[in-house]
Structure formats: C-alpha cells, structure tokens
Design a protein around this motif. Structure first.
Motif, PDB file in Angstrom:
ATOM      1  N   GLU A 128       0.859  -1.181   0.000  1.00 15.07           N
ATOM      2  CA  GLU A 128       0.000   0.000   0.000  1.00 15.07           C
ATOM      3  C   GLU A 128       0.897   1.233   0.000  1.00 15.07           C
ATOM      4  OE1 GLU A 128      -4.068   1.563   2.191  1.00 15.07           O
ATOM      5  OE2 GLU A 128      -2.693   0.266   3.307  1.00 15.07           O
ATOM      6  N   PHE A 129       0.581   2.201  -0.855  1.00 10.67           N
ATOM      7  CA  PHE A 129       1.423   3.399  -0.937  1.00 10.67           C
ATOM      8  C   PHE A 129       0.629   4.563  -1.503  1.00 10.67           C
ATOM      9  CE2 PHE A 129       2.107   0.614  -4.580  1.00 10.67           C
ATOM     10  CZ  PHE A 129       1.874   1.436  -5.666  1.00 10.67           C
ATOM     11  N   SER A 130       1.126   5.767  -1.201  1.00 13.53           N
ATOM     12  CA  SER A 130       0.538   6.994  -1.738  1.00 13.53           C
ATOM     13  C   SER A 130       1.386   7.464  -2.915  1.00 13.53           C
ATOM     14  CB  SER A 130       0.458   8.062  -0.640  1.00 13.53           C
ATOM     15  OG  SER A 130      -0.402   7.649   0.398  1.00 13.53           O
ATOM     16  N   ASN A 131       1.437   8.764  -3.141  1.00 10.36           N
ATOM     17  CA  ASN A 131       2.228   9.293  -4.254  1.00 10.36           C
ATOM     18  C   ASN A 131       3.709   8.985  -4.061  1.00 10.36           C
ATOM     19  OD1 ASN A 131       0.047  10.354  -5.628  1.00 10.36           O
ATOM     20  ND2 ASN A 131       0.113  12.300  -4.511  1.00 10.36           N
ATOM     21  N   LEU A 132       4.298   8.331  -5.044  1.00 12.09           N
ATOM     22  CA  LEU A 132       5.711   7.973  -5.024  1.00 12.09           C
ATOM     23  C   LEU A 132       6.319   8.279  -6.384  1.00 12.09           C
ATOM     24  CD1 LEU A 132       5.588   4.458  -3.259  1.00 12.09           C
ATOM     25  CD2 LEU A 132       6.387   6.609  -2.253  1.00 12.09           C
ATOM     26  N   PRO A 133       7.647   8.449  -6.455  1.00 10.82           N
ATOM     27  CA  PRO A 133       8.289   8.589  -7.773  1.00 10.82           C
ATOM     28  C   PRO A 133       7.993   7.365  -8.639  1.00 10.82           C
ATOM     29  CG  PRO A 133       9.806   9.179  -6.022  1.00 10.82           C
ATOM     30  CD  PRO A 133       8.594   8.593  -5.350  1.00 10.82           C
ATOM     31  N   ARG A 134       7.908   7.575  -9.917  1.00 13.51           N
ATOM     32  CA  ARG A 134       7.492   6.494 -10.830  1.00 13.51           C
ATOM     33  C   ARG A 134       8.403   5.275 -10.751  1.00 13.51           C
ATOM     34  NH1 ARG A 134       4.394   7.923 -16.347  1.00 13.51           N
ATOM     35  NH2 ARG A 134       2.595   8.946 -15.373  1.00 13.51           N
ATOM     36  N   ASN A 135       9.712   5.495 -10.645  1.00 19.07           N
ATOM     37  CA  ASN A 135      10.621   4.362 -10.567  1.00 19.07           C
ATOM     38  C   ASN A 135      10.370   3.519  -9.320  1.00 19.07           C
ATOM     39  OD1 ASN A 135      11.910   4.802 -12.981  1.00 19.07           O
ATOM     40  ND2 ASN A 135      13.585   5.995 -12.097  1.00 19.07           N
ATOM     41  N   ARG A 140       7.692  -1.357  -6.701  1.00 14.56           N
ATOM     42  CA  ARG A 140       6.595  -1.917  -5.899  1.00 14.56           C
ATOM     43  C   ARG A 140       5.746  -2.864  -6.750  1.00 14.56           C
ATOM     44  NH1 ARG A 140       5.094   0.801  -1.011  1.00 14.56           N
ATOM     45  NH2 ARG A 140       6.858   2.058  -0.317  1.00 14.56           N
ATOM     46  N   LEU A 141       5.489  -2.463  -7.976  1.00 18.55           N
ATOM     47  CA  LEU A 141       4.690  -3.304  -8.868  1.00 18.55           C
ATOM     48  C   LEU A 141       5.411  -4.605  -9.201  1.00 18.55           C
ATOM     49  CD1 LEU A 141       3.246  -0.627 -11.335  1.00 18.55           C
ATOM     50  CD2 LEU A 141       2.019  -1.825  -9.508  1.00 18.55           C
ATOM     51  N   ASP A 142       6.727  -4.537  -9.379  1.00 16.30           N
ATOM     52  CA  ASP A 142       7.491  -5.749  -9.661  1.00 16.30           C
ATOM     53  C   ASP A 142       7.389  -6.746  -8.505  1.00 16.30           C
ATOM     54  OD1 ASP A 142       8.282  -5.012 -12.185  1.00 16.30           O
ATOM     55  OD2 ASP A 142      10.228  -4.206 -11.555  1.00 16.30           O
ATOM     56  N   SER A 143       7.427  -6.240  -7.274  1.00 18.05           N
ATOM     57  CA  SER A 143       7.267  -7.121  -6.113  1.00 18.05           C
ATOM     58  C   SER A 143       5.876  -7.749  -6.105  1.00 18.05           C
ATOM     59  CB  SER A 143       7.499  -6.333  -4.819  1.00 18.05           C
ATOM     60  OG  SER A 143       8.818  -5.838  -4.752  1.00 18.05           O
TER      61      SER A 143
END
Length: 235
Positions: A128-135, A140-143
């Motif tokens: 779960e996360f809020s606004n983060l840098p795209r990289n 996070r998506l890879d995990s």
C-alpha cells in the motif's frame, strides 16, 4: 421344427426361478459398505477423518485405504483413518477410498467419500502506498507481480483511491501507468483486476485473491464500496 413340451417349459422356469432366488440370497448376505467423511468444508491444514461403516457381519475384516491428497497419519489398516492436510491443498478435495478384505466372494468391497477443502476468503494484502516517484512505483509493482507468479492460482487486485479531479474510468492515469508496466513486463493483464474508489487522498493498495472467489467483487465488495471494477483482460 423343434417342439418344446409343457414339462420342458416348466423345468426351465423352475431353474430360472431357482437361479433368481440364489442371486437374491447371495445379495442379501453381502454386507453394506459406505465411507463417512466430514460434513461441510474443511480448512486446509486441519485433520480430516474418514470412517468405513459396515452393515452386516463386520468381524475379521481388513481395511486398506488410499487418499488422493494429504497423508494418512492414523488408522491405516483399520476402519477409521485420520488424514493430515496442508495449506497447499486449499480449494481442492480429498477422495478417500477403502478396500475391505474379508467380504463374501462376489460382494462389493470398495467405497469412497470426498472431503472438500476451502481456502481463504479474505484478500492477502501485498502493498500500500501513496504518491511515489514512478521508478519506485515500478519497483513496488514488480514485487507485486513476483507475488502473483509465486501464487499462480491467484488474481491480483489493485485498489485505486482516486481524487475527484482524476478520471474515474479505465482512462485513469495511474491505472494506465500500471497497464503500461504490465505490458513492459509481458505480464498477463487478465490476472489483474482494478477497483476504483473515490477518495480525498490518492492511494494504491494491492492484494492477491484466489481466482475462485474473485467474482464476489461484482456486487457486494468487501474491500471497498462503492467501487468501479475493471478487469485487466478487458483493457
């Protein structure tokens, strides 16, 4: 032309009748065998009991059991067994078959019963996360995708809480960013569902869910309500 006398017909009829009575008599001497298993659903990891019920002369009988899943931990060779299950058995079933040695010749000596194993009905929270840098979002998506690869029977659920100025449809920028990453990683989009929920704060939450119970998100949604559900395979 062959002539059959009334005496021949009567003799044959009596022979057939005697044979019929013999069959009925033999059938009546056969013990009745059934297997009794657990009622309802069994949780993976729990023990399951199966019992061979014999109606008739059950003395001097020997029981041989086989199971399609799990492991017999107690009772092998007896009329009742205990089978251990594991988490990997979720959303499956166990067939327990018994073969009885000692029945009269010609009597049916096998029977089986099935136990149905349930699975988790709650989503497994991955991140779960809020606004983060795209990289960082890509990492996070890879995990998240790695978690789905390790659980091939699960579907990924991405809950996007979107502000009023964001798009509340499949054209949502955050949703499209995720879709682009799926294409880049050559990940099957049909394994990802999106749930959009209006909120005052943008936030992304990712879960994995057993595919068998994902349909509950069409209608009564336990993760967010009300939500717009979008299947990745439709994008």
């Amino acid at each position: 032309m062959v002539y059959i006398s009334a005496i021949d017909i009567r003799v044959r009829s009596l022979a057939c009748l005697a044979l019929w009575y013999a069959c009925i008599s033999a059938s009546a001497q056969c013990p009745s065998l059934t297997v009794i298993g657990p009622r309802g659903l069994t949780n993976p990891g729990d023990e399951v009991e199966f019992r061979a019920a014999v109606l008739g002369d059950g003395s001097a009988l020997r029981f041989a059991w086989t199971v399609t899943k799990g492991k017999i931990t107690r009772g092998s060779g007896t009329s009742k067994i205990t089978v251990a299950t594991g988490p990997e058995d979720e959303f499956s079933s166990i067939d327990a078959t018994v073969t009885v040695d000692g029945f009269p010749e010609g009597c049916k000596n096998t029977a089986f019963e099935t136990a149905v194993l349930s699975g988790p009905t709650d989503p497994v929270l991955i991140d779960e996360f809020s606004n983060l840098p795209r990289n960082e979002v890509r990492g996070r998506l890879d995990s998240f995708l790695s978690e789905l690869v390790s659980n091939p029977s699960n579907i990924g659920l991405v809950v996007l809480r979107v502000k009023s100025e964001e798009g509340y449809d499949s054209k949502n920028a955050r949703l499209q960013f995720i879709v682009s990453h799926l294409k880049y990683r050559k990940f099957d989009k049909s394994r990802i569902w999106f749930s959009l929920e209006k909120s005052s704060e943008p936030r992304t939450t990712v879960y994995r869910y057993p595919e068998d119970v994902m349909d509950i998100f069409i209608g009564d949604n336990p993760v967010c309500k009300p939500c717009l559900i979008i299947k990745g395979g439709d994008l």
